[in-house]
Motif scaffolding. Structure first.
Motif, short mmCIF file in Angstrom:
data_model
loop_
_atom_site.label_atom_id
_atom_site.label_comp_id
_atom_site.label_asym_id
_atom_site.label_seq_id
_atom_site.Cartn_x
_atom_site.Cartn_y
_atom_site.Cartn_z
N GLY A 61 0.79 -1.23 0.00
CA GLY A 61 0.00 0.00 0.00
C GLY A 61 0.82 1.27 0.00
O GLY A 61 2.06 1.24 -0.14
N THR A 62 0.11 2.38 0.19
CA THR A 62 0.77 3.68 0.12
C THR A 62 1.66 3.95 1.34
O THR A 62 2.47 4.86 1.31
CB THR A 62 -0.27 4.83 0.01
OG1 THR A 62 -1.16 4.72 1.12
CG2 THR A 62 -1.03 4.75 -1.28
N SER A 63 1.50 3.17 2.42
CA SER A 63 2.33 3.40 3.60
C SER A 63 3.74 2.83 3.43
O SER A 63 4.62 3.13 4.24
CB SER A 63 1.70 2.77 4.84
OG SER A 63 0.42 3.26 5.03
N LEU A 64 3.93 1.98 2.44
CA LEU A 64 5.24 1.37 2.16
C LEU A 64 5.80 0.62 3.37
O LEU A 64 7.01 0.59 3.58
CB LEU A 64 6.27 2.43 1.73
CG LEU A 64 5.90 3.34 0.56
CD1 LEU A 64 7.03 4.33 0.28
CD2 LEU A 64 5.62 2.52 -0.68
N ASP A 65 4.90 0.06 4.18
CA ASP A 65 5.40 -0.64 5.38
C ASP A 65 5.86 -2.06 5.06
O ASP A 65 6.72 -2.61 5.73
CB ASP A 65 4.34 -0.66 6.51
CG ASP A 65 2.97 -1.15 6.03
OD1 ASP A 65 2.71 -1.15 4.80
OD2 ASP A 65 2.16 -1.55 6.88
N GLY A 66 5.28 -2.67 4.03
CA GLY A 66 5.69 -4.03 3.70
C GLY A 66 4.70 -4.65 2.74
O GLY A 66 3.76 -4.00 2.28
N LEU A 67 4.94 -5.92 2.43
CA LEU A 67 4.04 -6.64 1.52
C LEU A 67 3.08 -7.49 2.34
O LEU A 67 3.51 -8.32 3.14
CB LEU A 67 4.85 -7.53 0.57
CG LEU A 67 4.02 -8.34 -0.44
CD1 LEU A 67 3.36 -7.40 -1.46
CD2 LEU A 67 4.89 -9.36 -1.16
N ASP A 68 1.77 -7.26 2.15
CA ASP A 68 0.76 -8.10 2.80
C ASP A 68 0.52 -9.33 1.92
O ASP A 68 0.23 -9.20 0.73
CB ASP A 68 -0.57 -7.34 2.95
CG ASP A 68 -0.44 -6.13 3.86
OD1 ASP A 68 0.45 -6.14 4.72
OD2 ASP A 68 -1.23 -5.18 3.71
N VAL A 69 0.65 -10.51 2.54
CA VAL A 69 0.51 -11.77 1.80
C VAL A 69 -0.59 -12.59 2.49
O VAL A 69 -0.45 -12.97 3.66
CB VAL A 69 1.83 -12.58 1.84
CG1 VAL A 69 1.72 -13.83 0.97
CG2 VAL A 69 3.02 -11.72 1.41
N ALA A 70 -1.69 -12.84 1.77
CA ALA A 70 -2.81 -13.59 2.36
C ALA A 70 -3.09 -14.82 1.51
O ALA A 70 -3.46 -14.71 0.33
CB ALA A 70 -4.07 -12.72 2.42
#
Ligand SMILES: Nc1ncnc2c1ncn2[C@@H]1O[C@H](COP(=O)(O)OP(=O)(O)OP(=O)(O)O)[C@@H](O)[C@H]1O
Ligand SMILES: CC(=O)N[C@H]1[C@@H]2OC[C@@H](O2)[C@@H](O)[C@@H]1O[C@H](C)C(=O)O
Length: 399
Positions: free
Chosen positions: A25-34
């Protein structure tokens, strides 16, 4: 027939698919993997999240993205290089998660990859009459497919724009299929870098659903926490809690054409960034505000504009349930700011109560979009502006 097409044809007909949804996302915190098990399609879709992880990005990687992120002038070579680089990198992170979860890539049917938004320019923002709504996500799907060995759907937003939308918010498509409940007015608020909501009316009719971005969620809070405290975000709203809202600056922040523009609308850090805040500080003579007071004002700004949008878009006195997701749901200052301004007819809870974790929701939604494209049809959303009746995503084969 191409073997990969045969495979796709077969898995499209199965009652259930295993799909990995990816969101950066736009926060650039990391990659969400579901990793999701999705059965059925359309309003018969049911979904179970088997595994979820947010793989945090290294600071050096964040800096590389920031060099081109939401900027009008960039090093074009860096954009070109990052496109395959991010695709391959996301593919490797998927393999890493699968190995940790003890799942073979061959046991997964599809990857649904959002990629990384690097620029979002709806018409209302660029104001160039000869150009359409535009948005750009990088992290090319071919590289995800080849690296994971899994058929990949990606670049979901272009089809939305081609059908007359702004390329966002797309969450509504999954929200409608997974979370509509007849008899309950539901608002699904996601507070990421940018905040948006989906309105699911009690009538459960597709042509009455509604979605819009509301403005900043965490993006400005993050930017100034990084600037003044060298931390990625204002954890639990601690810095904002220690400050006091500056009413003049708050008024100046709200005095932006985005907030008066008709729904639905979308935006991003191209508009809501440090320069935007500096201009508002100039207008309101609030240059020498302490970092804490600035964060308190920015948190109020996000909460107020979210509530104002909900008030404008709903029959506010009717009973509603507001389900909150995204990183902002962990910020008590934002949550309190929203809670205290909504009437008692609004029940407020986290989306987790509907069986999907608020941190996983956006990644899950891309899995639903891919499932619809492969195995579903088009839901008819009628003539709702911003919700064209389309299926989305480009298909990449690993071989
Ligand atoms: N404990 C916490 N306290 C305060 N804020 C938090 C906390 N945990 C997460 N956040 C906020 O949530 C943000 C991440 O949210 P999220 O992952 O939903 O955003 P995103 O998906 O990148 O954004 P978008 O939905 O706009 O694309 C962090 O950058 C931070 O601002
Ligand atoms: C262009 C883009 O990436 N927009 C994101 C962003 O993050 C939140 C908000 O702005 C939303 O409109 C969208 O993402 C979500 C997943 C969406 O399309 O629903």
């Amino acid at each position: 027939m191409n073997e990969q097409l045969k495979k796709l044809y077969t898995l499209a007909q199965r009652p259930e698919r295993r799909i990995i949804g990816l969101m950066s996302g736009t926060s650039l915190d990391g990659l969400d993997v579901a990793l999701c098990r999705v059965s059925g399609s359309g309003l018969d879709t049911s979904l179970r999240v088997e595994h979820f992880a947010t793989v945090p990005y290294a600071e050096s990687f964040k800096q590389e993205i920031r060099a081109i992120f939401a900027k009008r002038h960039i090093d074009f070579q860096q954009l070109c290089l990052l496109n395959p680089y991010i695709g391959t990198y996301h593919g490797r992170l998927v393999r890493q998660c699968l190995s940790q979860w003890g799942v073979e890539p061959a046991a997964v049917d599809l990857v649904a990859s959002h990629g990384q938004t690097v620029y979002h320019a709806p018409r209302a923002q660029h104001q160039l009459p000869d150009y359409p709504n535009a948005t750009l996500q990088i992290g090319d799907g071919d590289h995800v497919a080849v690296t994971t060995g899994i058929i990949t759907l990606s670049d979901f937003r272009q089809r939305h724009i081609a059908a007359g939308g702004e390329g966002a918010p797309l969450a509504v498509y999954g929200d409608y299929l997974l979370f509509t409940k007849k008899g309950e007015n539901r608002i699904l608020l996601n507070m990421g870098g940018i905040a948006n909501f989906t309105y699911l009316p009690a009538s459960a009719e597709a042509d009455a659903v509604f979605t819009t971005d509301t403005g900043p969620g965490n993006t400005l809070l993050d930017a100034f926490t990084q600037k003044y405290f060298n931390e990625p975000y204002d954890s639990d709203g601690a810095y904002a809690t220690a400050g006091t809202c500056h009413p003049g600056l708050l008024r100046a922040l709200k005095d932006h054409p985005f907030f008066d523009a008709p729904f639905p609308k979308t935006t991003g850090p191209e508009v809501f960034n440090q320069t935007f805040v500096a201009v508002a500080q100039e207008k309101s003579d609030a240059h020498s505000l302490s970092a804490n007071d600035l964060l308190a004002t920015l948190a109020r700004f996000s909460a107020d504009t979210i509530v104002a949008a909900i008030r404008r878009a709903t029959h506010i006195s009717e009973p509603h349930t507001l389900y909150v997701s995204g990183g902002g749901a962990h910020n008590p200052v934002l949550m309190q700011g929203i809670r205290e301004q909504l009437p008692t007819s609004f029940q407020i809870c986290k989306i987790d109560e509907l069986g999907v974790s608020g941190d996983a929701k956006e990644a899950v939604l891309f899995a639903v979009l891919a499932n619809e494209t492969v195995a579903g049809g088009k839901v008819n959303f009628g003539n709702r502006a911003g919700v064209p009746s389309v299926s989305m995503g480009k298909i990449s084969f690993p071989e």
